[in-house]
Design an enzyme around this catalytic site. Structure first.
Site, short mmCIF file in Angstrom:
data_model
loop_
_atom_site.label_atom_id
_atom_site.label_comp_id
_atom_site.label_asym_id
_atom_site.label_seq_id
_atom_site.Cartn_x
_atom_site.Cartn_y
_atom_site.Cartn_z
N TYR A 171 33.88 -17.04 17.04
CA TYR A 171 32.71 -16.35 17.61
C TYR A 171 32.97 -16.00 19.07
O TYR A 171 32.79 -14.86 19.50
CB TYR A 171 31.46 -17.23 17.50
CG TYR A 171 30.24 -16.63 18.17
CD1 TYR A 171 29.61 -15.50 17.64
CD2 TYR A 171 29.72 -17.17 19.35
CE1 TYR A 171 28.49 -14.94 18.28
CE2 TYR A 171 28.61 -16.62 19.98
CZ TYR A 171 28.00 -15.50 19.44
OH TYR A 171 26.90 -14.94 20.06
N LYS A 175 33.22 -12.34 21.07
CA LYS A 175 32.33 -11.95 22.17
C LYS A 175 33.12 -11.61 23.44
O LYS A 175 32.69 -10.77 24.23
CB LYS A 175 31.31 -13.08 22.42
CG LYS A 175 30.30 -13.20 21.29
CD LYS A 175 29.29 -12.09 21.41
CE LYS A 175 28.89 -11.44 20.15
NZ LYS A 175 27.94 -10.34 20.34
N THR A 208 16.25 -16.87 18.28
CA THR A 208 16.28 -15.76 17.32
C THR A 208 16.81 -16.30 16.00
O THR A 208 17.14 -17.49 15.90
CB THR A 208 17.25 -14.66 17.79
OG1 THR A 208 18.57 -15.21 17.85
CG2 THR A 208 16.89 -14.09 19.15
N1 LIG Z 1 20.34 -15.74 20.55
C1 LIG Z 1 21.18 -16.16 21.51
O1 LIG Z 1 20.96 -17.18 22.16
C2 LIG Z 1 22.40 -15.37 21.83
C3 LIG Z 1 23.26 -15.87 22.82
C4 LIG Z 1 24.39 -15.12 23.15
C5 LIG Z 1 24.63 -13.91 22.53
N2 LIG Z 1 23.77 -13.45 21.55
C6 LIG Z 1 24.08 -12.15 20.94
O2 LIG Z 1 22.91 -11.38 20.86
C7 LIG Z 1 23.03 -10.43 19.79
C8 LIG Z 1 21.76 -10.38 19.00
O3 LIG Z 1 21.58 -11.60 18.32
P1 LIG Z 1 20.15 -12.28 18.15
O4 LIG Z 1 20.16 -13.52 18.93
O5 LIG Z 1 19.06 -11.29 18.35
O6 LIG Z 1 20.22 -12.76 16.62
P2 LIG Z 1 19.63 -12.14 15.28
O7 LIG Z 1 20.32 -12.88 14.19
O8 LIG Z 1 18.16 -12.11 15.31
O9 LIG Z 1 20.15 -10.63 15.35
C9 LIG Z 1 21.42 -10.24 14.96
C10 LIG Z 1 21.30 -8.93 14.24
O10 LIG Z 1 22.60 -8.47 13.87
C11 LIG Z 1 22.52 -7.97 12.56
N3 LIG Z 1 23.82 -8.00 11.91
C12 LIG Z 1 24.62 -9.04 11.66
N4 LIG Z 1 25.71 -8.63 10.98
C13 LIG Z 1 25.59 -7.30 10.82
C14 LIG Z 1 26.38 -6.32 10.20
N5 LIG Z 1 27.51 -6.63 9.55
N6 LIG Z 1 25.99 -5.04 10.23
C15 LIG Z 1 24.84 -4.70 10.85
N7 LIG Z 1 24.03 -5.59 11.44
C16 LIG Z 1 24.42 -6.88 11.42
C17 LIG Z 1 21.53 -8.90 11.86
O11 LIG Z 1 21.05 -8.32 10.67
C18 LIG Z 1 20.48 -9.05 12.94
O12 LIG Z 1 19.57 -7.97 12.89
C19 LIG Z 1 24.27 -10.84 19.02
O13 LIG Z 1 25.35 -9.98 19.38
C20 LIG Z 1 24.57 -12.24 19.51
O14 LIG Z 1 25.95 -12.55 19.43
C21 LIG Z 1 22.66 -14.16 21.20
#
Ligand SMILES: NC(=O)c1ccc[n+]([C@@H]2O[C@H](COP(=O)([O-])OP(=O)(O)OC[C@H]3O[C@@H](n4cnc5c(N)ncnc54)[C@H](O)[C@@H]3O)[C@@H](O)[C@H]2O)c1
Length: 305
Positions: A171, A175, A208
């Site tokens: 992961y 990133k 999330t």
């Molecule tokens: N939530 C956190 O604390 C956090 C921390 C660091 C980074 N992030 C990043 O933030 C971004 C959003 O994540 P989030 O926290 O809103 O989680 P989330 O799981 O709510 O959203 C992720 C979204 O990506 C979509 N997705 C996953 N695989 C996919 C694919 N193959 N094709 C199309 N869509 C796909 C999912 O359907 C979902 O809508 C991500 O890139 C994640 O790595 C989140």
């Protein structure tokens, strides 16, 4: 709260817009007047998000299109669909992602799932959308990374984690790859004198689906330690988590190659977050871009720019 500037007349694509930070970013862009394309893996979930956005902003222009970033043919179908319509694209928000997939899994194209969904799919998407982006007057690509990129490295000799798989390492690598892509795209824009601004963001620890649908610190079910950590580590809602990405995508003060973080981490979003040292390695960024071109078969040379 970050005030998204007026987006009337702009077209935006938000990946993973059915939940979390993606849904929030799409809602805020639609509320500011953009025509927003919810690019989602499961259209029914996209329709649900669209209804929620329309309930908050009646009259907003929001459409749902299918995009599975874990499939290069789905990415191609999505970009071909937009290219056929030929509307210039002002904003691309590379938001979607999966985290800490417990066992090594592969995409349709044989890529390790996190590398494929979080980096190689978004890479193909971004490059294939360049013709439409460069048809807009001041296009932007905002790419979501993660604090985990700080302790990541790109294993060029085992990019697909075939020799050794760790959910968290794969992961974090994906990133960091996002950040290197963001940086190299900013460099390409400068080299080619494109008006395109490429910037990055990380949301900070945000509540999330990413946090509740299985991912944990050890890639398994949350143990007692993880459950406790989730309670004590400060977290925020998607409303705040989406702000650094919205800032990168829309703020007049965002800069090419800029990286924006959450307010509570005291690095933004009005100040650039420190780029991890490994993301400042331009040689690695150029090398990874070339590897991604080879793996996906997509390159800027083959686009009509
Ligand atoms: N939530 C956190 O604390 C956090 C921390 C660091 C980074 N992030 C990043 O933030 C971004 C959003 O994540 P989030 O926290 O809103 O989680 P989330 O799981 O709510 O959203 C992720 C979204 O990506 C979509 N997705 C996953 N695989 C996919 C694919 N193959 N094709 C199309 N869509 C796909 C999912 O359907 C979902 O809508 C991500 O890139 C994640 O790595 C989140």
């Amino acid at each position: 709260m970050y005030q998204v500037p007026d987006q009337r007349g702009k077209v935006a694509v938000v990946t993973g817009a059915n939940s979390g930070t993606g849904k929030e970013a799409a809602k805020r862009l639609a509320g500011a007047g953009a025509h927003v394309v919810l690019a989602v893996r499961t259209p029914a979930k996209g329709e649900q998000a669209r209804n929620e956005i329309l309930a908050a902003h009646p009259g907003a222009r929001v459409e749902v299109r299918r995009l599975d970033l874990a499939s290069l043919s789905s990415v191609r179908e999505f970009t071909d669909g937009l290219a056929t319509e030929g509307k210039p694209l002002d904003l691309l928000l590379n938001n979607a992602g999966v985290m800490n997939v417990p066992r090594r899994t592969e995409t349709d194209d044989g890529f390790e799932l996190q590398l494929g969904s979080n980096f190689l799919g978004p890479f193909a998407l971004t490059v294939q959308l360049l013709p439409l982006l460069l048809a807009a007057p001041a296009p932007r690509v905002a790419t979501m990374s993660s604090g985990t990129a700080n302790r990541a490295r790109i294993s060029f000799d085992d990019l697909q984690s075939t020799r050794a798989y760790s959910p968290t390492r794969a992961y974090a690598q994906s990133k960091l790859a996002d950040l290197l892509m963001m940086i190299h795209l900013a460099d390409l824009a400068a080299q080619h004198a494109w008006p395109l601004l490429s910037a990055g963001a990380h949301p900070g620890y945000t509540r999330t689906n990413l946090m509740t649908s299985g991912p944990t610190l050890n890639g398994g079910r949350p143990g007692r330690l993880e459950s406790l950590l989730y309670k004590i580590v400060p977290s925020q809602g998607p409303e705040q988590g989406a702000e650094p990405l919205l800032y990168a995508a829309t703020d007049p003060a965002a800069t090419p190659g800029g990286y924006y973080g959450p307010r509570w981490s005291m690095v933004g979003p009005t100040k650039a977050a420190p780029l991890p040292r490994s993301a400042r390695d331009k040689t690695a960024a150029a090398r990874l871009w070339t590897v991604a071109e080879r793996l996906t078969g997509v390159s800027i040379q083959t686009q009509r720019l």
